[in-house]
Design a protein around this motif. Sequence first.
Motif, PDB file in Angstrom:
ATOM      1  N   THR A 278      15.393  42.533   4.040  1.00 59.36           N
ATOM      2  CA  THR A 278      16.133  41.823   4.948  1.00 59.36           C
ATOM      3  C   THR A 278      15.399  41.702   6.240  1.00 59.36           C
ATOM      4  OG1 THR A 278      17.552  43.362   5.677  1.00 59.36           O
ATOM      5  CG2 THR A 278      18.399  42.131   3.762  1.00 59.36           C
ATOM      6  N   ASP A 279      15.457  40.638   6.865  1.00 63.04           N
ATOM      7  CA  ASP A 279      14.671  40.377   8.096  1.00 63.04           C
ATOM      8  C   ASP A 279      15.379  41.212   9.472  1.00 63.04           C
ATOM      9  OD1 ASP A 279      13.513  39.390  10.867  1.00 63.04           O
ATOM     10  OD2 ASP A 279      12.343  38.392   9.213  1.00 63.04           O
ATOM     11  N   ASN A 280      14.771  42.021  10.120  1.00 66.69           N
ATOM     12  CA  ASN A 280      15.326  42.966  10.964  1.00 66.69           C
ATOM     13  C   ASN A 280      15.883  42.078  12.311  1.00 66.69           C
ATOM     14  OD1 ASN A 280      14.535  45.507   9.712  1.00 66.69           O
ATOM     15  ND2 ASN A 280      12.302  45.121  10.422  1.00 66.69           N
ATOM     16  N   LEU A 281      15.306  41.107  12.364  1.00 67.31           N
ATOM     17  CA  LEU A 281      15.795  40.293  13.701  1.00 67.31           C
ATOM     18  C   LEU A 281      17.302  39.710  13.517  1.00 67.31           C
ATOM     19  CD1 LEU A 281      12.542  37.842  14.261  1.00 67.31           C
ATOM     20  CD2 LEU A 281      13.434  39.863  15.749  1.00 67.31           C
ATOM     21  N   LEU A 282      17.742  39.677  12.351  1.00 66.39           N
ATOM     22  CA  LEU A 282      19.067  39.200  11.860  1.00 66.39           C
ATOM     23  C   LEU A 282      20.176  40.352  12.322  1.00 66.39           C
ATOM     24  CD1 LEU A 282      18.799  36.772   8.786  1.00 66.39           C
ATOM     25  CD2 LEU A 282      19.014  36.279  11.132  1.00 66.39           C
TER      26      LEU A 282
ATOM     27  N   VAL B  16       6.661  40.938  15.322  1.00 64.63           N
ATOM     28  CA  VAL B  16       7.197  39.551  15.121  1.00 64.63           C
ATOM     29  C   VAL B  16       5.987  38.787  15.028  1.00 64.63           C
ATOM     30  CG1 VAL B  16       8.696  37.758  15.951  1.00 64.63           C
ATOM     31  CG2 VAL B  16       9.133  40.105  16.250  1.00 64.63           C
ATOM     32  N   GLU B  17       6.173  37.976  13.836  1.00 67.89           N
ATOM     33  CA  GLU B  17       4.960  36.863  13.773  1.00 67.89           C
ATOM     34  C   GLU B  17       5.631  35.515  13.339  1.00 67.89           C
ATOM     35  OE1 GLU B  17       3.248  37.769   9.872  1.00 67.89           O
ATOM     36  OE2 GLU B  17       5.424  37.444   8.718  1.00 67.89           O
TER      37      GLU B  17
ATOM     38  N   ILE C 219      19.714  37.720  19.960  1.00 70.61           N
ATOM     39  CA  ILE C 219      19.243  36.351  19.228  1.00 70.61           C
ATOM     40  C   ILE C 219      20.401  35.441  19.409  1.00 70.61           C
ATOM     41  CG2 ILE C 219      17.443  37.411  17.610  1.00 70.61           C
ATOM     42  CD1 ILE C 219      19.757  37.083  15.410  1.00 70.61           C
ATOM     43  N   ARG C 220      20.307  34.277  19.465  1.00 70.71           N
ATOM     44  CA  ARG C 220      21.218  33.088  19.475  1.00 70.71           C
ATOM     45  C   ARG C 220      20.693  32.268  18.034  1.00 70.71           C
ATOM     46  NH1 ARG C 220      21.519  30.156  24.700  1.00 70.71           N
ATOM     47  NH2 ARG C 220      22.650  31.930  25.264  1.00 70.71           N
ATOM     48  N   LEU C 221      21.808  32.161  17.263  1.00 71.46           N
ATOM     49  CA  LEU C 221      21.818  31.407  16.220  1.00 71.46           C
ATOM     50  C   LEU C 221      22.455  30.076  16.120  1.00 71.46           C
ATOM     51  CD1 LEU C 221      22.735  34.486  13.918  1.00 71.46           C
ATOM     52  CD2 LEU C 221      20.649  33.663  14.161  1.00 71.46           C
ATOM     53  N   SER C 222      22.004  28.973  15.273  1.00 69.56           N
ATOM     54  CA  SER C 222      22.415  27.619  15.028  1.00 69.56           C
ATOM     55  C   SER C 222      23.620  27.820  13.962  1.00 69.56           C
ATOM     56  CB  SER C 222      21.412  26.584  14.748  1.00 69.56           C
ATOM     57  OG  SER C 222      20.730  26.999  13.315  1.00 69.56           O
ATOM     58  N   ASP C 223      23.813  28.735  13.370  1.00 69.17           N
ATOM     59  CA  ASP C 223      24.768  28.829  12.135  1.00 69.17           C
ATOM     60  C   ASP C 223      25.545  30.285  12.156  1.00 69.17           C
ATOM     61  OD1 ASP C 223      25.929  29.073   9.583  1.00 69.17           O
ATOM     62  OD2 ASP C 223      24.165  28.278   8.471  1.00 69.17           O
ATOM     63  N   GLU C 224      26.666  30.471  12.078  1.00 72.25           N
ATOM     64  CA  GLU C 224      27.538  31.646  12.144  1.00 72.25           C
ATOM     65  C   GLU C 224      26.895  32.549  10.905  1.00 72.25           C
ATOM     66  OE1 GLU C 224      31.263  31.581  13.374  1.00 72.25           O
ATOM     67  OE2 GLU C 224      31.049  29.612  14.495  1.00 72.25           O
ATOM     68  N   CYS C 225      26.854  31.978   9.516  1.00 72.20           N
ATOM     69  CA  CYS C 225      26.284  32.966   8.708  1.00 72.20           C
ATOM     70  C   CYS C 225      24.922  32.693   8.365  1.00 72.20           C
ATOM     71  CB  CYS C 225      27.404  32.613   7.576  1.00 72.20           C
ATOM     72  SG  CYS C 225      29.041  32.929   7.879  1.00 72.20           S
ATOM     73  N   PRO C 226      24.135  33.156   8.992  1.00 75.23           N
ATOM     74  CA  PRO C 226      22.700  32.777   8.789  1.00 75.23           C
ATOM     75  C   PRO C 226      21.837  33.649   7.613  1.00 75.23           C
ATOM     76  CG  PRO C 226      22.745  34.613  10.386  1.00 75.23           C
ATOM     77  CD  PRO C 226      24.154  34.057  10.189  1.00 75.23           C
ATOM     78  N   SER C 227      21.408  33.096   6.825  1.00 74.04           N
ATOM     79  CA  SER C 227      20.718  33.698   5.738  1.00 74.04           C
ATOM     80  C   SER C 227      18.990  33.671   5.862  1.00 74.04           C
ATOM     81  CB  SER C 227      20.943  33.211   4.314  1.00 74.04           C
ATOM     82  OG  SER C 227      20.606  31.688   4.521  1.00 74.04           O
ATOM     83  N   THR C 228      18.649  33.173   6.913  1.00 71.42           N
ATOM     84  CA  THR C 228      17.306  33.128   7.260  1.00 71.42           C
ATOM     85  C   THR C 228      16.988  33.222   8.743  1.00 71.42           C
ATOM     86  OG1 THR C 228      15.123  31.864   7.205  1.00 71.42           O
ATOM     87  CG2 THR C 228      17.333  30.716   6.941  1.00 71.42           C
TER      88      THR C 228
END
Length: 90
Positions: free
Chosen positions: A81-85, A60-61, A9-18
């Motif tokens: 917790t969400d597995n994708l993270l 995934v949904e 995955i690529r994130l917009s935030d370094e410390c994602p909570s969602t």
Amino acid sequence: MATCKITHIRLSDECPSTTEKITHIKLSDGDVETIAQAVRYIDDNHVYYYVNSYGNTTEVETVHPYGRDPYIRTKANSTTTDNLLSLPRF
């Protein structure tokens, strides 16, 4: 109907909570998709999934919150917790 395994995955935030912070996904074949593309494909009945370190597969949904961009998450399972993270970043 395609079946796609999400590996990174690529994130917009370094410390994602969602998972709303996921901007791109990488698939097992090396393809990279934006979340908008993945949402469109999943909504068109393509199957996306994640495999955890124990080899368990979770589908995934898509989520379409009112007033915000749609995003993806794993379907409900035994973790809170969400597995994708937990996937590696790219």
